[in-house]
Motif scaffolding. Sequence first.
Motif, mmCIF file in Angstrom:
data_model
loop_
_atom_site.group_PDB
_atom_site.id
_atom_site.type_symbol
_atom_site.label_atom_id
_atom_site.label_comp_id
_atom_site.label_asym_id
_atom_site.label_seq_id
_atom_site.Cartn_x
_atom_site.Cartn_y
_atom_site.Cartn_z
ATOM 1 N N HIS A 57 54.212 46.278 40.754
ATOM 2 C CA HIS A 57 53.433 45.045 40.794
ATOM 3 C C HIS A 57 52.057 45.206 40.151
ATOM 4 C CE1 HIS A 57 56.449 44.020 43.973
ATOM 5 N NE2 HIS A 57 56.493 42.964 43.183
ATOM 6 N N ILE A 58 51.490 46.408 40.227
ATOM 7 C CA ILE A 58 50.222 46.671 39.536
ATOM 8 C C ILE A 58 50.408 46.513 38.032
ATOM 9 C CG2 ILE A 58 48.573 48.493 38.909
ATOM 10 C CD1 ILE A 58 48.817 49.503 41.828
ATOM 11 N N VAL A 59 51.472 47.125 37.498
ATOM 12 C CA VAL A 59 51.736 47.027 36.061
ATOM 13 C C VAL A 59 51.984 45.572 35.664
ATOM 14 C CG1 VAL A 59 53.355 47.664 34.221
ATOM 15 C CG2 VAL A 59 52.529 49.408 35.821
ATOM 16 N N LYS A 60 52.750 44.856 36.478
ATOM 17 C CA LYS A 60 53.040 43.452 36.158
ATOM 18 C C LYS A 60 51.761 42.615 36.160
ATOM 19 C CE LYS A 60 55.926 39.554 37.259
ATOM 20 N NZ LYS A 60 57.087 39.042 37.906
ATOM 21 N N LEU A 61 50.918 42.805 37.171
ATOM 22 C CA LEU A 61 49.665 42.058 37.266
ATOM 23 C C LEU A 61 48.778 42.318 36.049
ATOM 24 C CD1 LEU A 61 47.565 40.328 38.850
ATOM 25 C CD2 LEU A 61 46.773 42.482 39.862
ATOM 26 N N LEU A 62 48.596 43.590 35.689
ATOM 27 C CA LEU A 62 47.707 43.920 34.579
ATOM 28 C C LEU A 62 48.281 43.491 33.238
ATOM 29 C CD1 LEU A 62 46.363 47.401 35.687
ATOM 30 C CD2 LEU A 62 45.253 45.163 35.903
ATOM 31 N N SER A 63 49.596 43.558 33.085
ATOM 32 C CA SER A 63 50.207 43.171 31.809
ATOM 33 C C SER A 63 50.060 41.672 31.541
ATOM 34 C CB SER A 63 51.670 43.595 31.759
ATOM 35 O OG SER A 63 52.445 42.864 32.693
ATOM 36 N N THR A 64 49.939 40.867 32.590
ATOM 37 C CA THR A 64 49.780 39.424 32.387
ATOM 38 C C THR A 64 48.404 39.080 31.823
ATOM 39 O OG1 THR A 64 49.040 39.031 34.664
ATOM 40 C CG2 THR A 64 51.405 38.837 34.227
ATOM 41 N N GLN A 65 47.444 40.003 31.906
ATOM 42 C CA GLN A 65 46.112 39.789 31.322
ATOM 43 C C GLN A 65 46.103 39.965 29.808
ATOM 44 O OE1 GLN A 65 42.749 41.070 34.409
ATOM 45 N NE2 GLN A 65 43.391 42.675 33.062
ATOM 46 N N TRP A 66 47.119 40.657 29.279
ATOM 47 C CA TRP A 66 47.134 41.016 27.865
ATOM 48 C C TRP A 66 47.206 39.770 26.993
ATOM 49 C CZ3 TRP A 66 51.577 41.576 24.318
ATOM 50 C CH2 TRP A 66 51.225 42.220 23.117
ATOM 51 N N GLN A 67 46.289 39.674 26.047
ATOM 52 C CA GLN A 67 46.224 38.523 25.144
ATOM 53 C C GLN A 67 46.780 38.828 23.753
ATOM 54 O OE1 GLN A 67 45.012 35.430 26.238
ATOM 55 N NE2 GLN A 67 45.175 36.498 28.192
ATOM 56 N N THR A 95 48.546 57.577 47.514
ATOM 57 C CA THR A 95 47.727 57.300 46.338
ATOM 58 C C THR A 95 48.593 56.970 45.133
ATOM 59 O OG1 THR A 95 46.002 58.795 47.132
ATOM 60 C CG2 THR A 95 46.000 58.300 44.775
ATOM 61 N N SER A 96 48.153 55.981 44.369
ATOM 62 C CA SER A 96 48.790 55.664 43.094
ATOM 63 C C SER A 96 47.853 56.038 41.964
ATOM 64 C CB SER A 96 49.120 54.171 42.996
ATOM 65 O OG SER A 96 50.143 53.830 43.909
ATOM 66 N N LEU A 97 48.428 56.556 40.877
ATOM 67 C CA LEU A 97 47.693 56.867 39.661
ATOM 68 C C LEU A 97 47.899 55.709 38.695
ATOM 69 C CD1 LEU A 97 46.205 58.875 37.702
ATOM 70 C CD2 LEU A 97 48.498 59.673 37.062
ATOM 71 N N LEU A 98 46.807 55.148 38.187
ATOM 72 C CA LEU A 98 46.861 54.079 37.191
ATOM 73 C C LEU A 98 46.108 54.551 35.957
ATOM 74 C CD1 LEU A 98 47.372 51.146 36.211
ATOM 75 C CD2 LEU A 98 45.232 50.512 37.378
ATOM 76 N N MET A 99 46.766 54.455 34.806
ATOM 77 C CA MET A 99 46.157 54.812 33.530
ATOM 78 C C MET A 99 46.432 53.667 32.555
ATOM 79 S SD MET A 99 47.517 58.772 33.373
ATOM 80 C CE MET A 99 46.447 59.347 32.057
ATOM 81 N N CYS A 100 45.411 53.221 31.821
ATOM 82 C CA CYS A 100 45.654 52.148 30.866
ATOM 83 C C CYS A 100 44.657 52.188 29.712
ATOM 84 C CB CYS A 100 45.651 50.788 31.544
ATOM 85 S SG CYS A 100 44.315 50.478 32.664
ATOM 86 N N SER A 101 45.154 51.779 28.549
ATOM 87 C CA SER A 101 44.299 51.693 27.368
ATOM 88 C C SER A 101 43.435 50.442 27.451
ATOM 89 C CB SER A 101 45.160 51.687 26.095
ATOM 90 O OG SER A 101 45.949 50.517 26.029
ATOM 91 N N ASP A 102 42.486 50.333 26.542
ATOM 92 C CA ASP A 102 41.523 49.229 26.603
ATOM 93 C C ASP A 102 42.139 47.863 26.308
ATOM 94 O OD1 ASP A 102 41.866 49.877 23.902
ATOM 95 O OD2 ASP A 102 39.817 49.345 23.377
ATOM 96 N N GLY A 103 43.368 47.823 25.814
ATOM 97 C CA GLY A 103 44.043 46.549 25.583
ATOM 98 C C GLY A 103 44.242 45.734 26.850
ATOM 99 N N VAL A 104 44.148 46.380 28.001
ATOM 100 C CA VAL A 104 44.321 45.682 29.278
ATOM 101 C C VAL A 104 43.117 44.791 29.599
ATOM 102 C CG1 VAL A 104 43.328 47.358 30.883
ATOM 103 C CG2 VAL A 104 45.299 46.029 31.585
ATOM 104 N N GLY A 105 41.986 45.048 28.955
ATOM 105 C CA GLY A 105 40.784 44.263 29.239
ATOM 106 C C GLY A 105 40.088 44.772 30.489
ATOM 107 N N LYS A 106 39.191 43.956 31.022
ATOM 108 C CA LYS A 106 38.436 44.356 32.215
ATOM 109 C C LYS A 106 39.310 44.264 33.463
ATOM 110 C CE LYS A 106 33.767 43.487 30.786
ATOM 111 N NZ LYS A 106 32.460 43.125 31.254
ATOM 112 N N ILE A 107 39.128 45.253 34.322
ATOM 113 C CA ILE A 107 39.785 45.236 35.631
ATOM 114 C C ILE A 107 38.665 45.096 36.650
ATOM 115 C CG2 ILE A 107 41.264 46.468 37.242
ATOM 116 C CD1 ILE A 107 42.403 48.012 34.850
#
Length: 193
Positions: free
Chosen positions: A166-176, A139-151
């Motif tokens: 790779h999860i962090v990299k994928l989600l960080s590319t959504q950041w505007q 299991t992986s734990l993922l925590m993120c603030s609302d700046g990440v947008g919708k998942i």
Amino acid sequence: MDSFIRHKKGEHFCGDRFLSISKNDSTFYVVIDGTGHGQKASRVADIAYQTITREIHENSALSNIIQACETALADTRGIAVSFVKVNHSICSLEYYSVGNIKTMLIDSQGILDLKRIPGVFGAKKFPINTSVLSFNSETSLLMCSDGVGKISGQIRHQLGKLNARHIVKLLSTQWQGQDDICILCEKLTHELH
């Protein structure tokens, strides 16, 4: 552990923070999002960060740490926050979330969104009732603030196939850049840290 944190474009201060502190056979993870942006959000996030860090070193009970943080924030604009305490030896975690921090457990069976209380933490409006659940060794734990947008959709489907980096990299590319952002992801293990 992998992480990504940035302030809103055009700002010089970030109101998001994260902690990962190991103590005995447990690890405490916290993601903080100070209400608003800029210096005022950063200041309240600092109060929470410093209080939680001090309390973790003095105390192991998650409810006491949460209570101390809430008391320290009483005269502030408050925060969104997610607290997670992982007990590695028994594959169990205790958690409590208020506001818009997304906290998820990801494994081969899918994604579990941990419950959160809507609102602002620090106003003493909510009872402190932590929840406990078990997890498996993959299991992986993922925590993120609302700046990440919708998942959602394709991105959510991909998370179960990726490692923490790779999860962090994928989600960080959504950041505007329209909000502060904080992403923390780590594979949870039986081993002591």
